[in-house]
Design a protein around this motif. Structure first.
Motif, PDB file in Angstrom:
ATOM      1  N   VAL A  43       0.845  -1.199   0.000  1.00 47.90           N
ATOM      2  CA  VAL A  43       0.000   0.000   0.000  1.00 47.90           C
ATOM      3  C   VAL A  43       0.878   1.246   0.000  1.00 47.90           C
ATOM      4  O   VAL A  43       0.615   2.206  -0.726  1.00 47.90           O
ATOM      5  N   ASP A  44       1.937   1.211   0.781  1.00 45.25           N
ATOM      6  CA  ASP A  44       2.840   2.363   0.854  1.00 45.25           C
ATOM      7  C   ASP A  44       3.543   2.625  -0.469  1.00 45.25           C
ATOM      8  O   ASP A  44       3.746   3.781  -0.841  1.00 45.25           O
ATOM      9  N   ALA A  45       3.876   1.561  -1.178  1.00 45.78           N
ATOM     10  CA  ALA A  45       4.516   1.740  -2.491  1.00 45.78           C
ATOM     11  C   ALA A  45       3.579   2.483  -3.441  1.00 45.78           C
ATOM     12  O   ALA A  45       4.000   3.391  -4.156  1.00 45.78           O
ATOM     13  N   VAL A  46       2.302   2.110  -3.413  1.00 46.47           N
ATOM     14  CA  VAL A  46       1.324   2.746  -4.297  1.00 46.47           C
ATOM     15  C   VAL A  46       1.069   4.188  -3.885  1.00 46.47           C
ATOM     16  O   VAL A  46       1.125   5.101  -4.718  1.00 46.47           O
ATOM     17  N   ILE A  47       0.814   4.412  -2.604  1.00 52.08           N
ATOM     18  CA  ILE A  47       0.511   5.761  -2.127  1.00 52.08           C
ATOM     19  C   ILE A  47       1.713   6.681  -2.326  1.00 52.08           C
ATOM     20  O   ILE A  47       1.562   7.825  -2.747  1.00 52.08           O
ATOM     21  N   PHE A  48       2.921   6.181  -2.038  1.00 55.14           N
ATOM     22  CA  PHE A  48       4.113   6.995  -2.266  1.00 55.14           C
ATOM     23  C   PHE A  48       4.197   7.400  -3.733  1.00 55.14           C
ATOM     24  O   PHE A  48       4.514   8.538  -4.050  1.00 55.14           O
ATOM     25  N   GLY A  49       3.919   6.469  -4.625  1.00 54.42           N
ATOM     26  CA  GLY A  49       3.974   6.769  -6.052  1.00 54.42           C
ATOM     27  C   GLY A  49       3.039   7.896  -6.436  1.00 54.42           C
ATOM     28  O   GLY A  49       3.438   8.840  -7.131  1.00 54.42           O
ATOM     29  N   PHE A  50       1.810   7.829  -5.978  1.00 52.10           N
ATOM     30  CA  PHE A  50       0.834   8.851  -6.347  1.00 52.10           C
ATOM     31  C   PHE A  50       1.091  10.187  -5.649  1.00 52.10           C
ATOM     32  O   PHE A  50       1.129  11.235  -6.296  1.00 52.10           O
ATOM     33  N   VAL A  51       1.259  10.152  -4.343  1.00 55.49           N
ATOM     34  CA  VAL A  51       1.432  11.408  -3.599  1.00 55.49           C
ATOM     35  C   VAL A  51       2.805  12.019  -3.903  1.00 55.49           C
ATOM     36  O   VAL A  51       2.922  13.237  -4.044  1.00 55.49           O
ATOM     37  N   GLY A  52       3.820  11.180  -4.031  1.00 55.98           N
ATOM     38  CA  GLY A  52       5.141  11.687  -4.403  1.00 55.98           C
ATOM     39  C   GLY A  52       5.117  12.379  -5.752  1.00 55.98           C
ATOM     40  O   GLY A  52       5.723  13.431  -5.941  1.00 55.98           O
ATOM     41  N   LEU A  53       4.405  11.791  -6.687  1.00 51.81           N
ATOM     42  CA  LEU A  53       4.276  12.400  -8.015  1.00 51.81           C
ATOM     43  C   LEU A  53       3.647  13.789  -7.911  1.00 51.81           C
ATOM     44  O   LEU A  53       4.110  14.744  -8.538  1.00 51.81           O
ATOM     45  N   ILE A  54       2.622  13.905  -7.095  1.00 51.63           N
ATOM     46  CA  ILE A  54       1.963  15.203  -6.906  1.00 51.63           C
ATOM     47  C   ILE A  54       2.941  16.214  -6.315  1.00 51.63           C
ATOM     48  O   ILE A  54       3.064  17.337  -6.787  1.00 51.63           O
ATOM     49  N   ILE A  55       3.650  15.799  -5.276  1.00 49.60           N
ATOM     50  CA  ILE A  55       4.541  16.723  -4.565  1.00 49.60           C
ATOM     51  C   ILE A  55       5.778  17.084  -5.393  1.00 49.60           C
ATOM     52  O   ILE A  55       6.140  18.251  -5.492  1.00 49.60           O
ATOM     53  N   PHE A  56       6.425  16.096  -5.994  1.00 48.91           N
ATOM     54  CA  PHE A  56       7.715  16.335  -6.635  1.00 48.91           C
ATOM     55  C   PHE A  56       7.641  16.850  -8.058  1.00 48.91           C
ATOM     56  O   PHE A  56       8.573  17.479  -8.525  1.00 48.91           O
ATOM     57  N   THR A  57       6.570  16.574  -8.762  1.00 47.70           N
ATOM     58  CA  THR A  57       6.529  17.024 -10.152  1.00 47.70           C
ATOM     59  C   THR A  57       5.554  18.154 -10.395  1.00 47.70           C
ATOM     60  O   THR A  57       5.544  18.723 -11.474  1.00 47.70           O
ATOM     61  N   GLY A  58       4.761  18.477  -9.414  1.00 48.84           N
ATOM     62  CA  GLY A  58       3.789  19.536  -9.624  1.00 48.84           C
ATOM     63  C   GLY A  58       3.799  20.564  -8.522  1.00 48.84           C
ATOM     64  O   GLY A  58       2.762  20.969  -8.029  1.00 48.84           O
ATOM     65  N   SER A  59       4.989  20.984  -8.118  1.00 45.77           N
ATOM     66  CA  SER A  59       5.091  21.858  -6.950  1.00 45.77           C
ATOM     67  C   SER A  59       4.272  23.135  -7.075  1.00 45.77           C
ATOM     68  O   SER A  59       3.906  23.731  -6.071  1.00 45.77           O
ATOM     69  N   ASN A  60       3.969  23.560  -8.295  1.00 45.37           N
ATOM     70  CA  ASN A  60       3.144  24.759  -8.470  1.00 45.37           C
ATOM     71  C   ASN A  60       1.694  24.420  -8.788  1.00 45.37           C
ATOM     72  O   ASN A  60       0.892  25.307  -9.028  1.00 45.37           O
ATOM     73  N   SER A  61       1.352  23.135  -8.784  1.00 48.38           N
ATOM     74  CA  SER A  61      -0.014  22.731  -9.105  1.00 48.38           C
ATOM     75  C   SER A  61      -0.931  22.944  -7.907  1.00 48.38           C
ATOM     76  O   SER A  61      -0.486  23.020  -6.758  1.00 48.38           O
TER      77      SER A  61
END
Length: 109
Positions: A43-61
């Protein structure tokens, strides 16, 4: 997107759904170290993937701002996962001499 269903919503509705989903994830995590307790799971692998993507690639989103402003436990969780599995993350992802992800994005245009 239309066939999957999310494309049947307006942009405003999609953002509202995303915020509700992120809130539910943050609430479930609460003060736990990982989603299923003291040890990371699939579960952590999946959640990290999604939330990490939001945080690290869309910092101005809007979504990234929502997470960083409203769910500090998710930000801390992503950092915890990052340090546990990729302690060299910043060295590998951020060019030498750059101190923040936003600065790197500015350099890349």
């Amino acid at each position: 997107m239309r066939g999957q269903g999310i494309g049947r919503h307006s942009e405003e509705e999609i953002l509202k759904i995303a915020k509700l989903d992120l809130g539910a994830i943050a609430d479930f995590l609460g003060e736990k170290e990982f989603f299923m307790g003291s040890q990371p799971s699939e579960v952590d692998a999946v959640i990290f993937g999604f939330v990490g993507l939001i945080i690290f690639t869309g910092s101005n989103s809007v979504s990234a701002k929502h997470v960083t402003e409203n769910h500090p436990n998710l930000v801390a969780y992503v950092e915890r996962m990052k340090q546990l599995y990729w302690p060299d993350w910043d060295k590998l992802c951020i060019p030498e001499g750059t101190t923040a992800w936003d600065e790197m994005q500015q350099q890349c245009g």
